[in-house]
Design a protein around this motif. Sequence first.
Motif: not given
Length: 126
Positions: A108-114
């Motif tokens: 997910e995008c949030d995890d890609c950012v993290r």
Amino acid sequence: MERKELAVELKHNGYNCCQAVLCSFKDELSCAEGDLKKMGASFGVGMGCMEATCGALCGAQMVLGMKKYEGMPILRDAAAVAKAFESKCGATICKDLKGVETGVVKCECDDCVRNAVEVLEAHLTN
């Protein structure tokens, strides 16, 4: 707040993935936040079409260049960051991460950012 969570918070407040990663490092960069947002504006959603590199990874690579470039290529560093990101997320291309063709979301995008922030921080401390 951890930098990776700051990046996710930025993402939830109108920043694209690239801008969120870039701006989470603003305290370590000699650029104004507005300039970082401009720099990352066209790198969201895999450069706007999901066909290209994840915006979060693009942002991490931009920060890497701003922090490590001193007139000599940093291609090994860039490759290491990209490989570590791919290892954590399962891909580097936006549509592959989002499962556009397979229906299986790898990250997910949030995890890609993290993960982009985490990978970059780990690389910068080595």
